[in-house]
Design a protein around this motif. Structure first.
Motif, PDB file in Angstrom:
ATOM      1  N   VAL A 121       0.834  -1.203   0.000  1.00  0.00           N
ATOM      2  CA  VAL A 121       0.000   0.000   0.000  1.00  0.00           C
ATOM      3  C   VAL A 121       0.869   1.253   0.000  1.00  0.00           C
ATOM      4  CG1 VAL A 121      -1.652   1.351   1.365  1.00  0.00           C
ATOM      5  CG2 VAL A 121      -2.008  -1.098   1.038  1.00  0.00           C
ATOM      6  N   TYR A 122       1.907   1.261   0.827  1.00  0.00           N
ATOM      7  CA  TYR A 122       2.790   2.427   0.881  1.00  0.00           C
ATOM      8  C   TYR A 122       3.476   2.653  -0.463  1.00  0.00           C
ATOM      9  CZ  TYR A 122       6.145   5.819   2.500  1.00  0.00           C
ATOM     10  OH  TYR A 122       6.873   6.964   2.663  1.00  0.00           O
ATOM     11  N   LYS A 123       3.956   1.587  -1.069  1.00  0.00           N
ATOM     12  CA  LYS A 123       4.599   1.696  -2.384  1.00  0.00           C
ATOM     13  C   LYS A 123       3.619   2.253  -3.406  1.00  0.00           C
ATOM     14  CE  LYS A 123       6.989  -1.147  -5.808  1.00  0.00           C
ATOM     15  NZ  LYS A 123       7.439  -2.517  -6.113  1.00  0.00           N
ATOM     16  N   HIS A 124       2.415   1.736  -3.403  1.00  0.00           N
ATOM     17  CA  HIS A 124       1.392   2.199  -4.341  1.00  0.00           C
ATOM     18  C   HIS A 124       1.079   3.675  -4.127  1.00  0.00           C
ATOM     19  CE1 HIS A 124      -2.038   1.826  -7.016  1.00  0.00           C
ATOM     20  NE2 HIS A 124      -2.743   2.481  -6.117  1.00  0.00           N
ATOM     21  N   MET A 125       0.911   4.067  -2.865  1.00  0.00           N
ATOM     22  CA  MET A 125       0.563   5.456  -2.574  1.00  0.00           C
ATOM     23  C   MET A 125       1.700   6.411  -2.917  1.00  0.00           C
ATOM     24  SD  MET A 125      -2.525   5.217  -1.811  1.00  0.00           S
ATOM     25  CE  MET A 125      -2.809   6.922  -1.426  1.00  0.00           C
ATOM     26  N   THR A 126       2.941   6.008  -2.690  1.00  0.00           N
ATOM     27  CA  THR A 126       4.049   6.890  -3.039  1.00  0.00           C
ATOM     28  C   THR A 126       4.211   6.988  -4.541  1.00  0.00           C
ATOM     29  OG1 THR A 126       5.660   5.105  -2.729  1.00  0.00           O
ATOM     30  CG2 THR A 126       5.309   6.610  -0.873  1.00  0.00           C
ATOM     31  N   LEU A 127       3.909   5.939  -5.272  1.00  0.00           N
ATOM     32  CA  LEU A 127       3.936   6.008  -6.731  1.00  0.00           C
ATOM     33  C   LEU A 127       2.845   6.935  -7.237  1.00  0.00           C
ATOM     34  CD1 LEU A 127       4.618   2.295  -7.740  1.00  0.00           C
ATOM     35  CD2 LEU A 127       6.175   4.240  -7.959  1.00  0.00           C
ATOM     36  N   LEU A 128       1.668   6.896  -6.613  1.00  0.00           N
ATOM     37  CA  LEU A 128       0.588   7.804  -7.001  1.00  0.00           C
ATOM     38  C   LEU A 128       0.982   9.246  -6.748  1.00  0.00           C
ATOM     39  CD1 LEU A 128      -2.696   6.037  -5.843  1.00  0.00           C
ATOM     40  CD2 LEU A 128      -1.912   6.414  -8.172  1.00  0.00           C
ATOM     41  N   ASP A 129       1.637   9.501  -5.607  1.00  0.00           N
ATOM     42  CA  ASP A 129       2.103  10.854  -5.303  1.00  0.00           C
ATOM     43  C   ASP A 129       3.086  11.335  -6.358  1.00  0.00           C
ATOM     44  OD1 ASP A 129       0.603  11.271  -3.062  1.00  0.00           O
ATOM     45  OD2 ASP A 129       2.246  11.025  -1.641  1.00  0.00           O
ATOM     46  N   ASP A 130       3.957  10.446  -6.813  1.00  0.00           N
ATOM     47  CA  ASP A 130       4.962  10.819  -7.806  1.00  0.00           C
ATOM     48  C   ASP A 130       4.344  11.135  -9.156  1.00  0.00           C
ATOM     49  OD1 ASP A 130       6.934  10.476  -5.925  1.00  0.00           O
ATOM     50  OD2 ASP A 130       7.563   8.507  -6.656  1.00  0.00           O
ATOM     51  N   THR A 131       3.222  10.497  -9.478  1.00  0.00           N
ATOM     52  CA  THR A 131       2.644  10.685 -10.804  1.00  0.00           C
ATOM     53  C   THR A 131       1.447  11.626 -10.843  1.00  0.00           C
ATOM     54  OG1 THR A 131       1.229   8.736 -10.539  1.00  0.00           O
ATOM     55  CG2 THR A 131       3.386   8.394 -11.563  1.00  0.00           C
ATOM     56  N   SER A 132       0.862  11.925  -9.698  1.00  0.00           N
ATOM     57  CA  SER A 132      -0.344  12.760  -9.719  1.00  0.00           C
ATOM     58  C   SER A 132      -0.206  14.012  -8.872  1.00  0.00           C
ATOM     59  CB  SER A 132      -1.548  11.957  -9.233  1.00  0.00           C
ATOM     60  OG  SER A 132      -1.396  11.610  -7.876  1.00  0.00           O
ATOM     61  N   GLY A 133       1.000  14.353  -8.521  1.00  0.00           N
ATOM     62  CA  GLY A 133       1.211  15.515  -7.658  1.00  0.00           C
ATOM     63  C   GLY A 133       1.196  16.812  -8.444  1.00  0.00           C
ATOM     64  N   SER A 134       2.184  17.622  -8.200  1.00  0.00           N
ATOM     65  CA  SER A 134       2.254  18.938  -8.810  1.00  0.00           C
ATOM     66  C   SER A 134       2.585  18.828 -10.300  1.00  0.00           C
ATOM     67  CB  SER A 134       3.347  19.758  -8.120  1.00  0.00           C
ATOM     68  OG  SER A 134       4.606  19.193  -8.405  1.00  0.00           O
ATOM     69  N   PRO A 135       2.338  19.910 -11.053  1.00  0.00           N
ATOM     70  CA  PRO A 135       2.704  19.892 -12.459  1.00  0.00           C
ATOM     71  C   PRO A 135       4.187  19.574 -12.691  1.00  0.00           C
ATOM     72  CG  PRO A 135       1.302  21.756 -12.008  1.00  0.00           C
ATOM     73  CD  PRO A 135       1.643  21.115 -10.687  1.00  0.00           C
ATOM     74  N   ALA A 136       5.041  19.976 -11.774  1.00  0.00           N
ATOM     75  CA  ALA A 136       6.465  19.686 -11.902  1.00  0.00           C
ATOM     76  C   ALA A 136       6.732  18.183 -11.880  1.00  0.00           C
ATOM     77  CB  ALA A 136       7.263  20.379 -10.806  1.00  0.00           C
ATOM     78  N   SER A 137       5.935  17.431 -11.082  1.00  0.00           N
ATOM     79  CA  SER A 137       6.139  15.997 -11.007  1.00  0.00           C
ATOM     80  C   SER A 137       5.651  15.287 -12.267  1.00  0.00           C
ATOM     81  CB  SER A 137       5.449  15.396  -9.777  1.00  0.00           C
ATOM     82  OG  SER A 137       4.049  15.438  -9.924  1.00  0.00           O
ATOM     83  N   LYS A 138       4.883  15.996 -13.085  1.00  0.00           N
ATOM     84  CA  LYS A 138       4.391  15.417 -14.336  1.00  0.00           C
ATOM     85  C   LYS A 138       5.278  15.814 -15.515  1.00  0.00           C
ATOM     86  CE  LYS A 138      -0.411  15.333 -12.886  1.00  0.00           C
ATOM     87  NZ  LYS A 138      -1.766  15.740 -13.167  1.00  0.00           N
ATOM     88  N   GLY A 139       6.367  16.497 -15.243  1.00  0.00           N
ATOM     89  CA  GLY A 139       7.263  16.901 -16.311  1.00  0.00           C
ATOM     90  C   GLY A 139       6.944  18.247 -16.895  1.00  0.00           C
ATOM     91  N   HIS A 140       5.985  18.975 -16.357  1.00  0.00           N
ATOM     92  CA  HIS A 140       5.621  20.320 -16.834  1.00  0.00           C
ATOM     93  C   HIS A 140       6.391  21.348 -16.019  1.00  0.00           C
ATOM     94  CE1 HIS A 140       2.200  18.679 -19.056  1.00  0.00           C
ATOM     95  NE2 HIS A 140       1.998  17.917 -17.989  1.00  0.00           N
TER      96      HIS A 140
END
Length: 61
Positions: A41-60
């Motif tokens: 669960v922790y791994k899944h949630m941290t991956l979600l944070d990495d991909t759905s966080g701020s625009p900077a985390s999405k490569g923008h």
């Protein structure tokens, strides 16, 4: 969200104990199960944070 996988595992074990699950005897697999679930669960949630966080985390930028 839990601050670490270990913290999440500890919370899961605590809540299982509250619900009456045996965790301390030599045959109980509850703590192993809680550890596996907590890490997943922790791994899944941290991956979600990495991909759905701020625009900077999405490569923008």
């Amino acid at each position: 969200m839990a601050t670490s996988a270990a913290a999440l595992v500890a919370d899961i074990i605590k809540e299982l104990k509250v619900e009456g699950f045996a965790t301390g005897n030599e045959f109980a697999q509850t703590e192993k199960m809680a550890a596996a679930l907590g890490r997943a669960v922790y791994k899944h949630m941290t991956l979600l944070d990495d991909t759905s966080g701020s625009p900077a985390s999405k490569g923008h930028r």
